[in-house]
Enzyme design. Structure first.
Site, mmCIF file in Angstrom:
data_model
loop_
_atom_site.group_PDB
_atom_site.id
_atom_site.type_symbol
_atom_site.label_atom_id
_atom_site.label_comp_id
_atom_site.label_asym_id
_atom_site.label_seq_id
_atom_site.Cartn_x
_atom_site.Cartn_y
_atom_site.Cartn_z
ATOM 1 N N ALA A 329 0.831 -1.202 0.000
ATOM 2 C CA ALA A 329 0.000 0.000 0.000
ATOM 3 C C ALA A 329 0.868 1.255 0.000
ATOM 4 O O ALA A 329 1.885 1.324 0.702
ATOM 5 C CB ALA A 329 -0.924 -0.007 1.214
ATOM 6 N N LEU A 331 1.952 5.014 0.879
ATOM 7 C CA LEU A 331 1.820 5.951 1.992
ATOM 8 C C LEU A 331 1.249 7.265 1.462
ATOM 9 O O LEU A 331 1.213 7.501 0.256
ATOM 10 C CB LEU A 331 3.186 6.181 2.636
ATOM 11 C CG LEU A 331 3.825 4.940 3.281
ATOM 12 C CD1 LEU A 331 5.228 5.269 3.775
ATOM 13 C CD2 LEU A 331 2.966 4.413 4.412
ATOM 14 N N ASP A 397 20.467 -4.794 2.743
ATOM 15 C CA ASP A 397 20.385 -3.644 1.836
ATOM 16 C C ASP A 397 19.648 -2.464 2.474
ATOM 17 O O ASP A 397 18.802 -1.848 1.836
ATOM 18 C CB ASP A 397 19.678 -4.077 0.544
ATOM 19 C CG ASP A 397 19.783 -3.022 -0.550
ATOM 20 O OD1 ASP A 397 20.835 -2.379 -0.651
ATOM 21 O OD2 ASP A 397 18.813 -2.848 -1.302
ATOM 22 N N GLU A 402 13.539 6.129 6.215
ATOM 23 C CA GLU A 402 12.649 7.287 6.086
ATOM 24 C C GLU A 402 11.809 7.451 7.334
ATOM 25 O O GLU A 402 11.500 6.475 8.028
ATOM 26 C CB GLU A 402 11.741 7.130 4.859
ATOM 27 C CG GLU A 402 12.492 7.157 3.544
ATOM 28 C CD GLU A 402 11.557 7.246 2.340
ATOM 29 O OE1 GLU A 402 10.363 7.569 2.549
ATOM 30 O OE2 GLU A 402 12.004 6.998 1.220
ATOM 31 N N ASP A 417 11.031 -1.130 1.553
ATOM 32 C CA ASP A 417 11.936 -1.872 0.669
ATOM 33 C C ASP A 417 12.581 -3.058 1.390
ATOM 34 O O ASP A 417 13.760 -3.034 1.750
ATOM 35 C CB ASP A 417 13.026 -0.944 0.111
ATOM 36 C CG ASP A 417 12.465 0.096 -0.830
ATOM 37 O OD1 ASP A 417 11.426 -0.174 -1.446
ATOM 38 O OD2 ASP A 417 13.061 1.183 -0.942
#
Length: 528
Positions: A329, A331, A397, A402, A417
């Site tokens: 979904a 943001l 990775d 954020e 991610d």
């Protein structure tokens, strides 16, 4: 004449005999089985008695586990028992009291979304007029009760959704079933389109093939197609930055994040997408349209134009049209809810031979703790939470993280991610735990949840297996990956225990944000 009558009589007798045999050998046993009372399983002398109360201390009868939703499930469900545990009932601190605790202001957000819907309808009308297309489809309408709208309005300073929110289940259902009305490249791919040099890519494979799909309720999701079979392990010689992105890792990361009570991964669900009807026929992007083709096996395929791969042999293909993928979904728009992207202090080198300072300096965390905001907020503890989460999934990775700028330095980190997780179940990458092992700090809440998931009644692999049964692409993870979660969880707990033995529990287990450094180091012995 008498001979004819005799033949008829013999025929009737023969038919009667056949009918009687059929009744006796075929229909009779079926009738008897239906009329017979149900049999009890052998070896159960109490089965014919009315069930009574179990004796004190006796374990309850075993029942097969059933798929469970958060806070729901069949009797015997470990997942239901987990979400009913007191740890998952404790109120969030600090409590949500002010309008500033919510990410979005309702009226402002709804006004913004109405404008977006109106703009979408105008563009659709212009597009159809230019191509002389006729359509009986009515314009899209913004429904206030749409699950994606309620999901956006429910984001607060504690997480992306409340523990008991029914909106998440509704959102997962809608992303699975709603038809698509649009498909396009993501913004980061558009930024690179036409500006990349394929000769500079270490391995020119399609490791980042993803699309943005829009649904009939105007919600959006990030689509990552299947690039690797579930039982395929990442080759040990692969660098983490050239590994495939796995759709099932995105799905499993959402379920693990919810089980750990972080609630920082956007709701993610699996879906079989018809790449012809749900992508090619609804996209308005001519570049995306141009990369579709039919393979020699008569499967419909597509590939990214240039940003991440340059050859059709790295395309993804349907079977012949259906393709597995994950849907995460979206943001809220950055115009409504700006986000800050910050480099991870424990970011890895993205070169073939480079090493970062944290990889060679065991005292690296001491320097990090002196730098704002790691010295005065919950930022460092949140980074350690991410490290524990990534170690459990095997994701190396995590170069940036954020957070929503509205909530300031104490805002939670969004776990975006996660597709490079669950690549190797046979290997545990201990270096992912560097923030924990070097800083020797962890939230008390996180530690309590990890200790609970190490108990047999709430075993992490069991609750993950049960939670993933909800997804339509089940089995999402193979059994070795599920068992690896238990092994890695024990590694995390041993690391914490080693820190406690070296520094003391009061120095390792944090009940709140990191405080400022002591003003007078010379008086440190008074508080030790």
């Amino acid at each position: 004449m008498p001979g004819l009558r005799r033949d008829r009589l013999l025929t009737l007798l023969l038919l009667g005999a056949l009918l009687a045999a059929d009744l006796y050998f075929h229909l009779g046993p079926r009738v008897r089985r239906r009329l017979r009372p149900p049999e009890r399983p052998p070896g159960c002398p109490c089965a014919r008695r009315a069930p009574g109360p179990a004796p004190s201390g006796a374990p309850p009868a075993a029942r097969p586990a059933a798929p469970a939703r958060p806070g729901a499930g069949g009797r015997g469900s470990k997942l239901r028992a987990l979400f009913a545990h007191p740890l998952y009932q404790e109120p969030e601190a600090p409590p949500l009291l002010l309008p500033e605790d919510a990410l979005l202001a309702g009226p402002e957000a709804l006004h913004y979304y109405r404008r977006k819907v109106a703009r979408w309808n105008r563009r659709q009308k212009i597009y159809k007029e230019q191509l002389n297309l006729t359509s009986v489809d009515p314009p899209l309408q913004l429904r206030l009760e749409a699950s994606w709208v309620q999901f956006h309005l429910g984001i607060n300073r504690h997480g992306l959704y409340p523990r008991s929110s029914p909106v998440v289940s509704k959102l997962l259902h809608d992303m699975r079933h709603f038809p698509t009305v649009g498909a396009d490249y993501s913004q980061d791919e558009k930024a690179l389109l036409g500006a990349c040099d394929c000769t500079q890519i270490v391995k020119p494979s399609g490791v980042h093939l993803k699309l943005v799909l829009r649904f009939s309720d105007f919600g959006k999701a990030m689509f990552k197609p299947m690039r690797q079979q579930r039982d395929e392990e990442t080759p040990e010689d692969f660098f983490y930055f050239i590994d495939f992105q796995r759709h099932n890792a995105e799905i499993a990361a959402f379920h693990l994040d919810r089980i750990l009570d972080f609630r920082r991964v956007p709701p993610t669900v699996g879906r079989l997408v018809n790449v012809t009807k749900e992508i090619l026929e609804v996209t308005k992007n001519e570049i995306l349209q141009s990369v579709f083709f039919v393979s020699p096996a008569s499967n419909v395929c597509f590939f990214a134009k240039c940003p991440y791969m340059c050859k059709t042999e790295y395309a993804v293909c349907g079977n012949p049209h259906l393709l597995e993928g994950s849907l995460s979904a979206f943001l809220p728009s950055l115009n409504l809810a700006p986000r800050l992207s910050v480099a991870n202090p424990w970011m890895r080198s993205y070169s073939l031979a480079g090493r970062e300072e944290w990889e060679v300096n065991p005292l690296y965390c001491d320097a990090v703790k002196q730098v704002y905001p790691h010295n005065s907020s919950s930022r460092l503890l949140d980074i350690i939470d991410v490290a524990v989460f990534d170690f459990l999934t095997g994701n190396m990775d995590r170069h940036h993280y954020e957070l929503f700028t509205k909530f300031g330095d104490d805002g939670f980190l969004i776990h975006l991610d996660n597709a490079r997780g669950f690549g190797r179940h046979s290997h545990d990458e201990i270096s992912i735990l560097a923030p924990l092992s070097q800083c020797c700090r962890i939230k008390r809440k996180t530690l309590l949840h990890l200790q609970l998931l190490a108990q047999a009644d709430y075993r992490l692999s069991d609750v993950m297996r049960e939670s993933l049964l909800e997804d339509p692409l089940t089995p999402v993870l193979t059994e070795p990956h599920l068992l690896a979660l238990d092994r890695r969880l024990q590694t995390v707990l041993r690391t914490v225990q080693g820190c406690i033995e070296a520094h003391g529990e009061h120095s390792v287990v944090a009940s709140g944000p990191e405080g400022p450094p002591a003003p007078d180091p010379g008086r440190g012995d008074e508080t030790s």
